[in-house]
Design a protein around this motif. Structure first.
Motif, short mmCIF file in Angstrom:
data_model
loop_
_atom_site.label_atom_id
_atom_site.label_comp_id
_atom_site.label_asym_id
_atom_site.label_seq_id
_atom_site.Cartn_x
_atom_site.Cartn_y
_atom_site.Cartn_z
N GLU A 283 99.02 -3.35 78.36
CA GLU A 283 99.75 -3.81 77.01
C GLU A 283 100.00 -5.36 76.72
O GLU A 283 100.24 -6.23 77.56
CB GLU A 283 101.37 -3.47 78.27
N LEU A 284 100.02 -5.04 75.23
CA LEU A 284 100.48 -6.81 74.33
C LEU A 284 101.76 -6.47 74.24
O LEU A 284 102.55 -5.42 74.05
CB LEU A 284 98.92 -6.63 73.66
N ASP A 285 102.38 -7.72 73.86
CA ASP A 285 103.72 -7.86 73.35
C ASP A 285 103.48 -7.29 72.19
O ASP A 285 102.57 -7.88 71.33
CB ASP A 285 104.27 -9.31 73.15
N GLU A 286 104.16 -7.05 71.43
CA GLU A 286 104.83 -6.80 69.96
C GLU A 286 105.19 -7.22 69.39
O GLU A 286 105.76 -8.95 70.32
CB GLU A 286 105.82 -5.52 70.29
N ASN A 287 104.72 -8.20 68.42
CA ASN A 287 104.54 -8.70 67.01
C ASN A 287 106.06 -9.05 66.25
O ASN A 287 106.26 -10.11 65.42
CB ASN A 287 103.94 -9.71 66.52
N PHE A 288 106.34 -7.31 65.94
CA PHE A 288 107.06 -7.41 64.55
C PHE A 288 108.20 -6.64 65.28
O PHE A 288 107.88 -5.85 65.82
CB PHE A 288 106.35 -6.65 63.49
N ARG A 289 108.92 -6.91 64.51
CA ARG A 289 110.63 -5.78 64.70
C ARG A 289 111.37 -6.09 63.57
O ARG A 289 112.20 -6.66 63.36
CB ARG A 289 111.83 -7.01 65.80
N GLN A 290 110.32 -5.25 62.65
CA GLN A 290 111.62 -4.38 60.88
C GLN A 290 112.10 -5.47 60.92
O GLN A 290 112.69 -6.32 60.37
CB GLN A 290 111.99 -3.47 61.41
N PRO A 291 111.08 -6.75 60.13
CA PRO A 291 111.90 -8.49 59.66
C PRO A 291 111.80 -8.42 58.38
O PRO A 291 113.15 -8.81 58.75
CB PRO A 291 110.18 -9.06 58.92
N TYR A 292 112.20 -6.85 57.56
CA TYR A 292 112.52 -7.08 56.67
C TYR A 292 113.88 -6.13 56.52
O TYR A 292 114.49 -6.57 55.47
CB TYR A 292 111.92 -6.02 55.17
N PHE A 293 114.22 -5.93 57.78
CA PHE A 293 115.85 -5.45 57.95
C PHE A 293 116.15 -7.09 57.88
O PHE A 293 118.13 -5.63 58.58
CB PHE A 293 115.57 -4.38 58.81
N ALA A 294 115.57 -7.68 58.35
CA ALA A 294 116.99 -9.03 59.03
C ALA A 294 118.07 -8.62 58.17
O ALA A 294 117.73 -9.02 56.68
CB ALA A 294 116.09 -9.54 59.01
N ARG A 295 119.62 -10.21 58.25
CA ARG A 295 120.43 -9.52 57.68
C ARG A 295 120.41 -12.14 57.39
O ARG A 295 121.58 -11.68 56.66
CB ARG A 295 121.44 -9.78 57.79
N SER A 296 119.78 -12.84 57.98
CA SER A 296 119.63 -13.03 58.47
C SER A 296 118.44 -13.99 58.53
O SER A 296 117.14 -13.52 58.84
CB SER A 296 120.58 -14.27 58.89
N ILE A 297 118.34 -15.25 58.09
CA ILE A 297 116.98 -15.95 58.28
C ILE A 297 116.84 -16.01 59.23
O ILE A 297 115.73 -15.92 59.93
CB ILE A 297 116.86 -17.78 57.11
N ASP A 298 117.96 -16.68 60.23
CA ASP A 298 117.41 -16.67 61.38
C ASP A 298 117.00 -14.73 62.13
O ASP A 298 116.28 -15.32 63.29
CB ASP A 298 119.07 -16.99 61.98
N GLU A 299 117.85 -14.41 61.88
CA GLU A 299 117.48 -13.14 62.37
C GLU A 299 116.10 -12.83 61.88
O GLU A 299 115.35 -12.26 62.52
CB GLU A 299 118.33 -11.84 61.57
N PHE A 300 115.82 -12.84 60.90
CA PHE A 300 114.14 -12.41 60.41
C PHE A 300 113.28 -13.75 61.43
O PHE A 300 112.56 -12.61 61.96
CB PHE A 300 113.94 -13.59 58.67
N TRP A 301 113.25 -14.68 61.60
CA TRP A 301 112.62 -15.77 62.32
C TRP A 301 112.86 -14.55 64.00
O TRP A 301 111.80 -15.02 64.99
CB TRP A 301 112.63 -17.09 62.22
N ARG A 302 113.85 -13.75 64.01
CA ARG A 302 113.57 -12.90 65.79
C ARG A 302 112.98 -11.90 65.38
O ARG A 302 113.28 -10.71 66.48
CB ARG A 302 114.88 -13.41 66.28
N ARG A 303 112.44 -11.03 64.53
CA ARG A 303 111.51 -9.95 64.17
C ARG A 303 110.56 -10.43 63.38
O ARG A 303 109.77 -9.56 64.24
CB ARG A 303 112.22 -9.48 63.03
N TRP A 304 109.76 -11.54 63.22
CA TRP A 304 108.60 -11.63 62.32
C TRP A 304 107.55 -12.48 63.67
O TRP A 304 108.21 -14.15 63.60
CB TRP A 304 109.02 -12.26 61.49
N HIS A 305 106.52 -12.24 63.48
CA HIS A 305 105.48 -12.54 64.33
C HIS A 305 106.42 -13.02 65.79
O HIS A 305 106.89 -14.79 66.33
CB HIS A 305 105.36 -13.78 63.84
N LEU A 306 107.16 -12.71 66.51
CA LEU A 306 107.87 -12.77 67.50
C LEU A 306 107.77 -13.81 68.73
O LEU A 306 108.36 -14.51 69.17
CB LEU A 306 108.19 -11.83 67.93
N THR A 307 105.87 -13.46 69.13
CA THR A 307 105.53 -14.09 70.27
C THR A 307 105.64 -15.20 69.91
O THR A 307 105.42 -16.13 70.33
CB THR A 307 104.02 -13.49 70.49
N LEU A 308 104.91 -16.12 68.58
CA LEU A 308 104.80 -17.49 67.98
C LEU A 308 107.09 -18.13 67.73
O LEU A 308 106.68 -18.76 68.32
CB LEU A 308 104.72 -17.51 66.45
#
Lengths: 527, 475
Positions: A283-308
């Motif tokens: 099992e590998l960690d997922e790295n994305f959580r539908q980033p372009y559905f983010a409602r703020s930049i803060d939320e975007f970075w909690r959806r884009w390249h999660l592990t970074l």
């Protein structure tokens, strides 16, 4: 060895067969061999770098645990509390030294290889500013494959051992298997040692279900990469290579395409490696959580390249915000501006570090640093003005849970992401400013004659293929966003799954890449 | 348990059906997308050979110069042989030649094989196109051997026709119509880009180049270090295959233009290499570029391009090859047909075989009044092929846009570095004429479009423009 190549597919088939033929206790040996073979394809000499980093982290990990155990013993034997305190301080200081030494080696190698020319350029610029010649020659250094990823994994492991999160690994070959694990070495995800090792070294039985789902995911990953990302990449390159010849509308559209390209490329890679791991039972960690559905930049970075994001949060943000300096700033801010600021200021302080390093991690240039800071400013603004923002919404009677408002937030966030990416795409500050300036000043000049004109450089069949792919990606993301993905995956009728297979395979054969060869590279692999 | 087993069987069945649908779909797509090509004629001809006993007495095999140079029907008639076939393939390397030879030898059991050997095949890396042309002709068994033995892993995807020809998706209707026409007319040949199928693997064109008008092209330099060891390995395997089957081998270098002989440095070394190679392997070697008096019968008018003979050239060469084979079979000394070496051949060349030029720098002049009169300066180096005892003279002429006659810019001059003022915009044609040697010998002529002339080298290579004209290192 490119993931998008026949050689890699052959490598994968052989790996899967051998992996499930050997006894379970030997399966990690097969992975180790596969990792070495995969890495050696990028250059046998580069194995030296990853070996040094692994060895430094491994030895330091063992030393840290030994020091901790010794420390516990000494503390237990200490006569009084003062003695206990001084022993603890000595142990902590020694552990810090060990970590620092290993981090200097690992990060040092990475830093020199990645940033040497960045520093030389800056020294030259400063030298010229003060009337000097400024002609230090740049060095010709090639970045070994995955150095940014494996270095950070190694450092993360060390810090976790320092924090006594888990026991260190005592088998160097197992540790090297983790560090060099080929699915995550090119573009991540950043995998925590305790999470990955628990299933990396345990044996796995062959599962037909995992093979089916994993293979389908791999296929979909290739589709995202070669049909969506590579195709729209043609428009991105065509427009940005000659932006003055295009309207601002074309450039804005090309930036939207760039954002889609980046996502499809990166997510495609993730789907390929996660699909491979699913087949193998890992099992590998997922790295994305539908980033372009983010409602703020803060939320975007909690959806884009999660592990970074979590890596920076765990290993830079928290240590800096909770450091003595951070706490001191917090106290001073509380005294001057009140409790709220007292809580926020240490975070702001830490964010400067996080976003500067995030920017530099993505690229050795000031443009990337500015890109990082732009994201930081957007996040800080939201944090700072959250209360005023909420009051204004309430006063205006905005139904914040309604789909219209949510849609506005999503579009606003996407627009900001696109705007910031002018900087990360250009790689050069003046170029970024020129492109943005031209975009706004010539928005309606030289407009394309029809919709297909927006897809500059693309043939009509590729436009159709890319658009169909983007639609599929969007639908998939909507399903995942609604939390229905697991249900759809399990309840999907066999015939539908078979049709999806047919569509994917035939599309890949007819549409992937260009006539002479497939494009082999993934975009995040340059980091 | 039974339910689980039943589900597994259902899944496996579904996977098999899906795989079968995909395979069938790709097969149909491949057939539909594949454009008509000369290989279809060859495959059709081979079917006829199969139908009439499946024997080919003599075969030619090699690269494109082979299938342009030798007319099978001439050999059948003149040598009284039942079936001759030409298996030359465009861009074929020795590895492809070997697998094709193996397949054809196993199928058709020839008694004599004529293998094309050139400098190109000895030194080049393998061309994808050459591999695929050969792939298309092989039997299923031949394909399997070629797939695992001869093709690189990255070539494998091109064996899938749906992938290889996917760009043809916009030409489906034309391709289907043309393939239907071929089927209906028993593969009657129709010209394609000026070329047509002449039967049993022979492809040719009636186009001819005026004497001296051949473009300078195909230049290369041969050294021992440039020999491709994989190429030699496969040539060795060809020889071993024929030896083991008792097949007589003739090694032949098909003709190319005189310009090309001059433009390939180390040509004599290649001749020596193949001469020694043939002796070592008990074979005969003929370099048809060294035929005596070739200047009289193999001129540029017998060429379709800088490297291949046309239909008239193929007739001549085929006739000569027949004579060579007859003389060889009769035990006669065939060396009388040839010059002893390349220098002797060149000594009989009393003209300039080709002329060309390259623009070193193109600089558009600024500040000239009138946009339509804007000029640029071209620093041009003239190049010509000739023997050392010929002192060339050049004349540069221009045909301006809208004009019908060439205008001389330089008159006849011996200078090879010329500075010209030419139109900076619009189109023109620059004509270079070269003369030398015996008076009355035809001139060499080359024409260049304005786009070609305006493509100069990167100025940053030089300190200043003046040094360019004086820089003899460019020659």
């Amino acid at each position: 060895m490119s993931l998008v190549s026949i050689q890699f597919l052959l490598f994968l088939i052989i790996l899967i067969i051998v992996y499930f033929i050997v006894p379970k206790r030997l399966q990690w040996w097969v992975l180790l061999a596969a990792n070495v073979v995969f890495y050696a394809f990028s250059g046998v000499s580069y194995l030296a770098y990853i070996l040094i980093t692994s060895a430094a982290a491994f030895i330091a990990g063992m030393a840290l645990e030994k020091t901790s155990l010794q420390g516990q013993q000494l503390v237990a034997e200490a006569a009084d509390s003062d003695r206990k305190k001084s022993v603890k301080a000595a142990i902590t200081s020694r552990k810090k030294l060990i970590v620092a030494g290993a981090v200097v080696i690992s990060m040092g190698i990475w830093g020199v290889l990645k940033y040497a020319n960045f520093f030389i350029d800056n020294i030259n610029s400063v030298g010229r500013l003060f009337g000097g010649a400024g002609n230090l020659e740049p060095v010709n250094l090639i970045l070994p494959l995955g150095i940014s990823f494996y270095t950070f994994n190694a450092v993360g492991y060390l810090i976790d051992i320092y924090r006594n999160k888990y026991r260190c690994e005592r088998n160097f070959l197992k540790f090297f298997t983790y560090i060099s694990f080929f699915p995550h070495i090119i573009e991540g995800p950043f995998s925590r040692y305790d999470r990955l090792s628990s299933n990396l070294f345990s044996g796995h039985r062959f599962s037909f279900d995992r093979l089916r789902y994993g293979a389908l995911r791999v296929c979909w990953g290739y589709f995202e990469k070669t049909i969506i990302a590579d195709k729209v990449g043609v428009t991105v390159e065509t427009v940005f290579n000659n932006f003055r010849g295009y309207s601002g509308l074309n450039i804005a559209f090309a930036m939207v395409m760039y954002c889609i390209q980046l996502y499809a490329d990166f997510q495609g890679y993730m789907d390929i490696v996660c699909g491979i791991c699913e087949i193998l039972g890992i099992e590998l960690d997922e790295n994305f959580r539908q980033p372009y559905f983010a409602r703020s930049i803060d939320e975007f970075w909690r959806r884009w390249h999660l592990t970074l994001g979590t890596w920076f949060k765990d290993y830079i943000f928290y240590p800096v915000s909770m450091s003595r300096a951070g706490q001191k700033m917090g106290r001073a801010a509380r005294k001057k501006w009140g409790a709220k600021m007292g809580k926020l200021v240490p975070g702001y302080f830490a964010m400067i570090f996080v976003w500067t390093t995030t920017g530099l991690w993505h690229g050795a240039s000031w443009t990337y640093v500015i890109w990082g800071w732009l994201n930081m400013i957007a996040i800080l603004s939201t944090m700072q003005f959250q209360d005023s923002y909420n009051k204004a919404k309430a006063r205006l009677g905005i139904k914040t849970e309604g789909w219209a408002w949510q849609g506005i937030l999503i579009i606003k966030t996407f627009c900001l992401v696109c705007l910031f990416r002018f900087f990360s795409y250009s790689g050069d500050l003046s170029a970024a400013v020129n492109i943005i300036g031209h975009t706004f000043s010539h928005f309606f000049t030289n407009l394309p004659g029809n919709l297909s004109g927006l897809f500059a450089g693309m043939e009509w069949k590729n436009i159709i293929a890319a658009c169909a792919g983007i639609l599929m990606l969007f639908v998939l993301d909507v399903i995942k966003e609604k939390g229905k993905w697991q249900e759809v995956r399990e309840k999907c009728p066999l015939i539908v799954r078979d049709i999806i297979w047919i569509v994917l395979i035939v599309s890949l054969i007819l549409l992937a890449g260009n006539q002479s060869d497939l494009q082999g590279g993934f975009m995040y692999a340059i980091y | 348990m039974n339910r689980v087993k039943g589900k597994k069987i259902k899944i496996i069945l579904s996977a098999v059906i899906t795989a079968a649908v995909i395979a069938a779909g790709l097969h149909i797509l491949g057939n539909v997308l594949t454009p008509p090509n000369f290989n279809m004629h060859i495959v059709n001809d081979l079917k006829k050979v199969d139908a009439s006993g499946g024997k080919i007495d003599m075969m030619f095999i090699g690269a494109s110069r082979m299938y342009h140079s030798f007319i099978p029907s001439v050999f059948e008639e003149e040598l009284g042989i039942d079936t001759v076939f030409n298996f030359g393939a465009a861009n074929a390397a020795y590895s492809g030649t070997y697998y094709q030879l193996k397949d054809m030898v196993e199928r058709y059991n020839p008694s004599r094989v004529i293998i094309g050997v050139t400098m190109d095949e000895l030194t080049d890396d393998e061309w994808l196109r050459g591999k695929l042309v050969i792939w298309d002709r092989l039997s299923t068994g031949g394909k399997l051997q070629y797939f695992f033995g001869g093709l690189y892993v990255e070539d494998w995807k091109y064996t899938l026709y749906a992938y290889r020809f996917r760009e043809e998706i916009t030409n489906i209707s034309y391709n289907l119509e043309e393939k239907a026409r071929l089927e209906a007319t028993d593969y009657a040949s129709a010209p394609t880009d000026g070329f047509y199928y002449g039967g049993k693997g022979f492809v040719t064109s009636d186009y001819k180049i005026p004497q001296g008008h051949i473009e300078i092209n195909g230049g290369r330099e041969f050294t021992v270090e440039s020999i491709n060891s994989r190429a030699v390995e496969y040539l060795d395997r060809c020889m071993e295959l024929c030896r083991n089957r008792g097949i007589e081998v003739i090694l032949v270098t098909p003709p190319t233009s005189m310009m090309r002989i001059y433009n390939m440095s180390g040509y004599q070394e290649v001749v020596d290499y193949y001469t020694e190679y043939a002796e070592k392997n008990g074979a005969v070697f003929y370099d048809l570029n060294l035929l005596k008096d070739r200047e009289e019968f193999l001129t540029d008018e017998e060429m379709v391009d800088y490297n291949h003979v046309n239909s008239r050239g193929a007739e001549i060469i085929s006739d000569i090859m027949v004579q060579l084979i007859k003389a060889h079979d009769a035990g006669e000394d065939t060396s009388v047909f040839f010059y002893p070496d390349v220098d002797s051949m060149k000594a009989d060349v009393k003209r300039i075989p080709a002329v060309g030029c390259r623009t070193i720098v193109w600089e558009k002049n600024e500040g000239r009044e009138g946009y339509e009169n804007a000029l640029g300066t071209a620093y041009i180096q003239l190049i010509s092929m000739h023997n050392d005892d010929i002192i060339p003279e050049y004349c540069i002429e221009i045909l301006r846009s809208g004009e019908s006659e060439y205008e001389s810019l330089t008159g006849w001059t011996g200078d090879e570095n010329i500075i010209l003022e030419l139109p900076a915009d619009g189109t023109f044609t620059l004509r270079i004429r070269a003369r030398g040697g015996i008076p009355g010998e035809p001139e060499a002529v080359a024409e260049f479009s304005s786009d070609t002339v305006r493509n100069g080298f990167d100025l940053s290579e030089y300190q200043d423009l003046e040094s360019i004209a004086a820089d003899n290192a460019l020659c």
